[in-house]
Design a protein around this motif. Structure first.
Motif, PDB file in Angstrom:
ATOM      1  N   GLN A 133       0.811  -1.214   0.000  1.00 11.17           N
ATOM      2  CA  GLN A 133       0.000   0.000   0.000  1.00 11.17           C
ATOM      3  C   GLN A 133       0.844   1.263   0.000  1.00 11.17           C
ATOM      4  N   TRP A 134       1.955   1.220   0.748  1.00 14.23           N
ATOM      5  CA  TRP A 134       2.743   2.447   0.905  1.00 14.23           C
ATOM      6  C   TRP A 134       4.056   2.420   0.143  1.00 14.23           C
ATOM      7  N   ILE A 135       4.607   1.262  -0.115  1.00 13.92           N
ATOM      8  CA  ILE A 135       5.943   1.199  -0.709  1.00 13.92           C
ATOM      9  C   ILE A 135       6.017   0.144  -1.797  1.00 13.92           C
ATOM     10  N   SER A 136       6.951   0.341  -2.702  1.00 14.16           N
ATOM     11  CA  SER A 136       7.249  -0.641  -3.750  1.00 14.16           C
ATOM     12  C   SER A 136       8.684  -0.418  -4.186  1.00 14.16           C
ATOM     13  N   ASP A 152      13.447  -5.600  -4.547  1.00  7.52           N
ATOM     14  CA  ASP A 152      12.880  -6.638  -3.692  1.00  7.52           C
ATOM     15  C   ASP A 152      12.090  -7.625  -4.538  1.00  7.52           C
ATOM     16  N   VAL A 153      12.334  -8.911  -4.336  1.00  9.83           N
ATOM     17  CA  VAL A 153      11.597  -9.945  -5.069  1.00  9.83           C
ATOM     18  C   VAL A 153      11.078 -10.971  -4.075  1.00  9.83           C
ATOM     19  N   LEU A 154       9.773 -11.205  -4.126  1.00  8.62           N
ATOM     20  CA  LEU A 154       9.115 -12.183  -3.263  1.00  8.62           C
ATOM     21  C   LEU A 154       8.823 -13.453  -4.048  1.00  8.62           C
ATOM     22  N   ILE A 155       9.208 -14.594  -3.491  1.00  4.68           N
ATOM     23  CA  ILE A 155       8.944 -15.878  -4.137  1.00  4.68           C
ATOM     24  C   ILE A 155       8.182 -16.770  -3.172  1.00  4.68           C
ATOM     25  N   TYR A 158       9.686  -4.831   5.347  1.00  7.50           N
ATOM     26  CA  TYR A 158       9.222  -5.537   4.160  1.00  7.50           C
ATOM     27  C   TYR A 158       8.759  -6.954   4.502  1.00  7.50           C
ATOM     28  N   ALA A 159       9.470  -7.613   5.407  1.00  4.37           N
ATOM     29  CA  ALA A 159       9.067  -8.959   5.814  1.00  4.37           C
ATOM     30  C   ALA A 159       7.692  -8.928   6.479  1.00  4.37           C
ATOM     31  N   ALA A 160       7.462  -7.919   7.334  1.00  5.73           N
ATOM     32  CA  ALA A 160       6.169  -7.809   8.014  1.00  5.73           C
ATOM     33  C   ALA A 160       5.042  -7.523   7.027  1.00  5.73           C
ATOM     34  N   LEU A 161       5.278  -6.629   6.076  1.00  9.61           N
ATOM     35  CA  LEU A 161       4.257  -6.313   5.085  1.00  9.61           C
ATOM     36  C   LEU A 161       3.935  -7.524   4.208  1.00  9.61           C
ATOM     37  N   LYS A 199       0.287  -9.383   3.918  1.00 12.43           N
ATOM     38  CA  LYS A 199      -0.431  -9.439   2.648  1.00 12.43           C
ATOM     39  C   LYS A 199      -0.731 -10.868   2.223  1.00 12.43           C
ATOM     40  N   TYR A 200       0.248 -11.765   2.379  1.00  5.21           N
ATOM     41  CA  TYR A 200       0.105 -13.124   1.859  1.00  5.21           C
ATOM     42  C   TYR A 200      -0.181 -14.162   2.947  1.00  5.21           C
ATOM     43  N   GLU A 201      -0.170 -13.729   4.213  1.00  3.60           N
ATOM     44  CA  GLU A 201      -0.489 -14.598   5.347  1.00  3.60           C
ATOM     45  C   GLU A 201       0.374 -15.865   5.352  1.00  3.60           C
ATOM     46  N   LEU A 202       1.667 -15.658   5.111  1.00  2.22           N
ATOM     47  CA  LEU A 202       2.646 -16.738   5.121  1.00  2.22           C
ATOM     48  C   LEU A 202       3.903 -16.266   5.859  1.00  2.22           C
ATOM     49  N   PRO A 203       4.604 -17.174   6.549  1.00  4.31           N
ATOM     50  CA  PRO A 203       5.881 -16.792   7.161  1.00  4.31           C
ATOM     51  C   PRO A 203       6.897 -16.438   6.086  1.00  4.31           C
TER      52      PRO A 203
END
Length: 289
Positions: free
Chosen positions: A41-44, A48-51, A82-85, A89-93
């Motif tokens: 919502q606030w940052i991008s 950073d790459v999420l897999i 970033y880890a917390a966001l 968002k994805y409800e995963l550790p």
């Protein structure tokens, strides 16, 4: 001349996502899923790459990859945020990994963020990978094509024959050959510019198209703002020149900053920065000045 291409962090990791997540997590039976959106919502951030990943032992979780040109003391808090966001968002550790590309000699690199306010603690652990400590054989043996453009700055990668081998692998694959600009940029840190030009067989001016060359400009502007200095292209380029001189030539290079910091012409400063990237010695830059 190398053609323009997508050489973003997301593109690099997507070349072999299974091998990538095995490498950054050290979990041998992990499998990569989709590469998720890192926009919140606030940052991008493009770096950073999420897999989404899964292993029999740990189930489904996120691997957060943060590639940083140089480490700064803001990174622990940034990784924690970033880890917390991502988890929200994805409800995963989340398994966060900070990958530092170029060394920074004056900062200690921690692997944990902690804060304590009247006994209430926040803790975020993360893995740190410094590319200059990574064995140059890893990209070739695993294989890990995502690391091939960084071969010159890996441990043992400052060898012309190894850089030529990496270049040939990139050129043989249509999905990889667009990464020449990244390899060429980092090759200038360890080889003479004439050798890099001979290896690449194109005008070194193409380095300006490298995303990491552009990152130096952005990083310089950010550092200028952090120091409380006036924002602007001139200040940003001066700081970028300072960081590049320190990276390539250490304290001897920084001795030139007393002269460079007095220059206010934007085009002249841009020319000096290009010269620093391509220079083989401090003496070459002194002649230009």
């Amino acid at each position: 001349m190398a053609k323009a291409a997508d050489t973003s962090t997301k593109k690099l990791i997507s070349l072999a996502p299974d091998n990538w997540v095995r490498w950054v997590t050290n979990i041998p039976n992990i499998q990569a899923g989709e590469i998720l959106s890192g926009e919140f919502q606030w940052i991008s951030r493009e770096t950073d790459v999420l897999i989404r990943a899964r292993s029999p032992e740990f189930g489904e979780f996120l691997v957060l990859n943060e590639l940083q040109l140089r480490y700064t003391n803001k990174m622990p808090r940034r990784v924690r945020s970033y880890a917390a966001l991502a988890e929200e968002k994805y409800e995963l550790p989340t398994y966060p990994v900070l990958i530092n590309i170029l060394p920074t000699t004056d900062l200690e690199i921690p692997t944990t963020f902690t804060s304590n306010v009247y006994g209430l603690r926040a803790v975020q652990d993360y893995r740190v990978i410094n590319l200059w400590e990574v064995d140059v054989n890893i990209p070739f043996q695993q294989p890990l094509p995502s690391l091939l453009p960084f071969v010159p700055i890996l441990q043992g990668g400052n060898d012309e024959s190894i850089i030529r081998e990496a270049l040939q692998i990139l050129r043989r694959d249509e999905d990889l050959n667009q990464l020449e600009t990244v390899l060429a940029f980092f090759a200038t840190f360890v080889l003479e510019s004439a050798v890099v030009q001979e290896i690449m067989r194109w005008d070194m001016g193409v380095l300006r198209e490298s995303p990491w060359y552009q990152e130096i400009f952005r990083e310089g502007e950010a550092r200028g703002e952090a120091r409380g200095e006036a924002r602007g292209e001139v200040r940003g380029i001066i700081v970028s020149i300072e960081m590049s001189l320190e990276t390539k030539f250490g304290s001897q290079g920084l001795e030139l900053m007393s002269r460079i910091s007095q220059i206010t012409d934007l085009q002249q400063l841009q020319g000096i920065l290009r010269s620093v990237v391509l220079a083989n010695s401090v003496e070459e830059i002194q002649q230009i000045l």
